[in-house]
Design a protein around this motif. Structure first.
Motif, PDB file in Angstrom:
ATOM      1  N   PRO A  49       0.826  -1.200   0.000  1.00 15.14           N
ATOM      2  CA  PRO A  49       0.000   0.000   0.000  1.00 15.14           C
ATOM      3  C   PRO A  49       0.867   1.259   0.000  1.00 15.14           C
ATOM      4  N   ALA A  50       0.435   2.260  -0.748  1.00 16.43           N
ATOM      5  CA  ALA A  50       1.168   3.531  -0.806  1.00 16.43           C
ATOM      6  C   ALA A  50       0.847   4.342   0.442  1.00 16.43           C
ATOM      7  N   LYS A  51       1.795   5.195   0.842  1.00 18.51           N
ATOM      8  CA  LYS A  51       1.561   6.076   1.982  1.00 18.51           C
ATOM      9  C   LYS A  51       0.501   7.099   1.604  1.00 18.51           C
ATOM     10  N   ALA A  52      -0.386   7.398   2.536  1.00 15.88           N
ATOM     11  CA  ALA A  52      -1.434   8.384   2.267  1.00 15.88           C
ATOM     12  C   ALA A  52      -0.843   9.785   2.209  1.00 15.88           C
ATOM     13  N   GLN A  53      -0.027  10.124   3.191  1.00 11.83           N
ATOM     14  CA  GLN A  53       0.597  11.441   3.239  1.00 11.83           C
ATOM     15  C   GLN A  53       1.945  11.317   3.928  1.00 11.83           C
ATOM     16  N   ALA A  54       2.866  12.185   3.542  1.00 16.99           N
ATOM     17  CA  ALA A  54       4.154  12.228   4.214  1.00 16.99           C
ATOM     18  C   ALA A  54       3.950  12.788   5.618  1.00 16.99           C
ATOM     19  N   PRO A  55       4.800  12.406   6.606  1.00 16.98           N
ATOM     20  CA  PRO A  55       4.632  12.891   7.973  1.00 16.98           C
ATOM     21  C   PRO A  55       4.596  14.411   8.070  1.00 16.98           C
ATOM     22  N   ALA A  56       5.391  15.122   7.282  1.00 20.63           N
ATOM     23  CA  ALA A  56       5.408  16.583   7.358  1.00 20.63           C
ATOM     24  C   ALA A  56       4.060  17.166   6.937  1.00 20.63           C
ATOM     25  N   GLU A  57       3.367  16.502   6.004  1.00 26.83           N
ATOM     26  CA  GLU A  57       2.069  16.996   5.553  1.00 26.83           C
ATOM     27  C   GLU A  57       0.999  16.820   6.621  1.00 26.83           C
ATOM     28  N   GLN A  58       1.217  15.936   7.563  1.00 21.50           N
ATOM     29  CA  GLN A  58       0.237  15.690   8.599  1.00 21.50           C
ATOM     30  C   GLN A  58       0.454  16.578   9.823  1.00 21.50           C
ATOM     31  N   SER A  59       1.534  17.320   9.875  1.00 21.83           N
ATOM     32  CA  SER A  59       1.827  18.141  11.043  1.00 21.83           C
ATOM     33  C   SER A  59       0.836  19.303  11.135  1.00 21.83           C
ATOM     34  N   PRO A  60       0.598  19.801  12.336  1.00 23.65           N
ATOM     35  CA  PRO A  60      -0.302  20.952  12.486  1.00 23.65           C
ATOM     36  C   PRO A  60       0.178  22.161  11.680  1.00 23.65           C
ATOM     37  N   GLU A  61       1.486  22.357  11.620  1.00 26.71           N
ATOM     38  CA  GLU A  61       2.021  23.488  10.867  1.00 26.71           C
ATOM     39  C   GLU A  61       1.685  23.374   9.384  1.00 26.71           C
ATOM     40  N   ALA A  62       1.842  22.155   8.843  1.00 29.86           N
ATOM     41  CA  ALA A  62       1.552  21.943   7.423  1.00 29.86           C
ATOM     42  C   ALA A  62       0.067  22.137   7.139  1.00 29.86           C
ATOM     43  N   ARG A  63      -0.793  21.649   8.030  1.00 26.95           N
ATOM     44  CA  ARG A  63      -2.238  21.834   7.841  1.00 26.95           C
ATOM     45  C   ARG A  63      -2.595  23.317   7.908  1.00 26.95           C
ATOM     46  N   TRP A  64      -1.986  24.056   8.830  1.00 25.95           N
ATOM     47  CA  TRP A  64      -2.221  25.492   8.971  1.00 25.95           C
ATOM     48  C   TRP A  64      -1.795  26.222   7.696  1.00 25.95           C
ATOM     49  N   MET A  65      -0.613  25.906   7.180  1.00 27.91           N
ATOM     50  CA  MET A  65      -0.115  26.560   5.980  1.00 27.91           C
ATOM     51  C   MET A  65      -1.035  26.265   4.790  1.00 27.91           C
ATOM     52  N   ARG A  66      -1.519  25.025   4.670  1.00 33.61           N
ATOM     53  CA  ARG A  66      -2.445  24.681   3.588  1.00 33.61           C
ATOM     54  C   ARG A  66      -3.731  25.492   3.701  1.00 33.61           C
ATOM     55  N   ALA A  67      -4.249  25.619   4.928  1.00 37.03           N
ATOM     56  CA  ALA A  67      -5.493  26.374   5.134  1.00 37.03           C
ATOM     57  C   ALA A  67      -5.301  27.850   4.786  1.00 37.03           C
ATOM     58  N   VAL A  68      -4.195  28.433   5.199  1.00 32.11           N
ATOM     59  CA  VAL A  68      -3.939  29.841   4.890  1.00 32.11           C
ATOM     60  C   VAL A  68      -3.771  30.035   3.389  1.00 32.11           C
ATOM     61  N   ARG A  69      -3.064  29.120   2.723  1.00 30.59           N
ATOM     62  CA  ARG A  69      -2.912  29.215   1.261  1.00 30.59           C
ATOM     63  C   ARG A  69      -4.271  29.183   0.570  1.00 30.59           C
ATOM     64  N   GLU A  70      -5.166  28.338   1.068  1.00 25.95           N
ATOM     65  CA  GLU A  70      -6.493  28.252   0.473  1.00 25.95           C
ATOM     66  C   GLU A  70      -7.264  29.554   0.668  1.00 25.95           C
ATOM     67  N   VAL A  71      -7.182  30.146   1.854  1.00 24.67           N
ATOM     68  CA  VAL A  71      -7.844  31.429   2.101  1.00 24.67           C
ATOM     69  C   VAL A  71      -7.281  32.490   1.158  1.00 24.67           C
ATOM     70  N   LEU A  72      -5.970  32.536   1.010  1.00 25.32           N
ATOM     71  CA  LEU A  72      -5.346  33.512   0.120  1.00 25.32           C
ATOM     72  C   LEU A  72      -5.810  33.332  -1.322  1.00 25.32           C
ATOM     73  N   ALA A  73      -5.961  32.085  -1.742  1.00 28.55           N
ATOM     74  CA  ALA A  73      -6.354  31.802  -3.126  1.00 28.55           C
ATOM     75  C   ALA A  73      -7.824  32.132  -3.391  1.00 28.55           C
ATOM     76  N   LYS A  74      -8.665  32.038  -2.359  1.00 25.81           N
ATOM     77  CA  LYS A  74     -10.102  32.179  -2.574  1.00 25.81           C
ATOM     78  C   LYS A  74     -10.687  33.503  -2.089  1.00 25.81           C
ATOM     79  N   THR A  75      -9.845  34.457  -1.712  1.00 24.44           N
ATOM     80  CA  THR A  75     -10.346  35.751  -1.242  1.00 24.44           C
ATOM     81  C   THR A  75      -9.659  36.884  -1.987  1.00 24.44           C
ATOM     82  N   GLU A  76     -10.293  38.033  -1.951  1.00 29.23           N
ATOM     83  CA  GLU A  76      -9.744  39.242  -2.580  1.00 29.23           C
ATOM     84  C   GLU A  76      -9.093  40.092  -1.493  1.00 29.23           C
ATOM     85  N   ASP A  77      -7.884  40.553  -1.742  1.00 26.54           N
ATOM     86  CA  ASP A  77      -7.179  41.417  -0.804  1.00 26.54           C
ATOM     87  C   ASP A  77      -7.619  42.861  -1.029  1.00 26.54           C
TER      88      ASP A  77
END
Length: 157
Positions: free
Chosen positions: A74-102
């Protein structure tokens, strides 16, 4: 390239890539190494096994290990760094930046215009003082502070 495991004084762990240990020490002393989550420059190097980034070249032992793994494994679902709280936070912020107008420092005015039907409703972000944010909340306009890490404000190299 030398890949180092680093941690800021707030406990956020992250990787840093440097040409050499001397390059890391020089950049650290100059205050150029900062946490991608909170921009803290009080960084320590963690103990880790040496790891060099050599591009796509596989070490002989790694190539042998890869060929020894059965294709039904079986393939790994996600690398350990992608599962860290920091990585999840960065992904969420990137999504907000991509979907909102400054809207910058016009945030409070634009939020009011949307709330009162004077402007099209859409996702916006910008800067507001604490007093402006409190006034918006008192008017029934929902707002939320979102600190954006400096690493996401610029194009990554």
């Amino acid at each position: 390239m030398k890949v180092l495991d680093l941690r800021c004084s707030h406990g956020h762990g992250f990787e840093g890539w440097f040409a050499s240990n001397e390059a890391f020490e020089t950049q650290l002393a100059a205050g150029l190494v900062e946490c991608p989550v909170c921009a803290d420059t009080r960084i320590v190097k963690l103990l880790s096994a040496p790891r060099l980034n050599l591009g796509n070249a596989k070490a002989p032992a790694e190539a042998a290990a890869t060929s020894a793994v059965p294709s039904s494994a079986p393939a790994k679902a996600q690398a350990p760094a992608e599962q860290s709280p920091e990585a999840r936070w960065m992904r969420a912020v990137r999504e907000v930046l991509a979907k909102t107008e400054d809207v910058g420092d016009r945030f409070a005015d634009e939020a009011r215009r949307m709330h009162y039907g004077e402007a099209e409703e859409r996702g916006i972000r910008g800067q507001a003082t604490r007093e402006q944010a409190e006034a918006l909340l008192e008017e029934g306009i929902p707002v939320m502070a979102l600190p954006i890490p400096a690493a996401l404000k610029e194009t990554l190299q």
